[in-house]
Design an enzyme around this catalytic site. Sequence first.
Site, PDB file in Angstrom:
ATOM      1  N   GLU A  57       0.832  -1.198   0.000  1.00 17.29           N
ATOM      2  CA  GLU A  57       0.000   0.000   0.000  1.00 17.29           C
ATOM      3  C   GLU A  57       0.873   1.258   0.000  1.00 17.29           C
ATOM      4  OE1 GLU A  57      -2.293  -2.916   2.759  1.00 17.29           O
ATOM      5  OE2 GLU A  57      -0.231  -2.595   2.112  1.00 17.29           O
ATOM      6  N   CYS A  96      -2.290  -3.475   7.344  1.00 16.18           N
ATOM      7  CA  CYS A  96      -1.715  -3.527   8.689  1.00 16.18           C
ATOM      8  C   CYS A  96      -1.950  -2.187   9.384  1.00 16.18           C
ATOM      9  CB  CYS A  96      -0.229  -3.859   8.622  1.00 16.18           C
ATOM     10  SG  CYS A  96       0.807  -2.511   7.996  1.00 16.18           S
TER      11      CYS A  96
END
Length: 139
Positions: A57, A96
Amino acid sequence: MLSEKDQELIDAAIDAIRPRYRNKWQEVGAAMRTRDGRIVTGVNIDAYIGRIAVCAEAIAIGRAITETGDRGIETIVAVRHPKPDEPGDIAVVSPCGICRELIHDYDAKARVIVPDNGREPKVVTIGELLPNKYRRGNG
């Protein structure tokens, strides 16, 4: 239910990691749609020293900023390629904690595609994934 645009983003993340998968090195692909409609992808960069690994990401966000400047995140998704001995296919995973912070920092209204307990993935806001986010100063 996912829209066609959401499925297109999942497919782009899968297309990013499938040919680049290397066990223990590149296992996660991400795709994001910027607020101006571009799709930008990234794959994670692992390292022997775990602290310097970079999530997919973050790579996608960095590419979007580098290529044409910050345009915001409409929607973002990450997928994980199973290890050689794991069953299953490439599947959507949740970002995360560090990526949740990063996504929120770059667009507090971003949509995130996440798994939904074995059902079709669903879309949530980054605020739902990161309630009561830390802010500098009085913000």
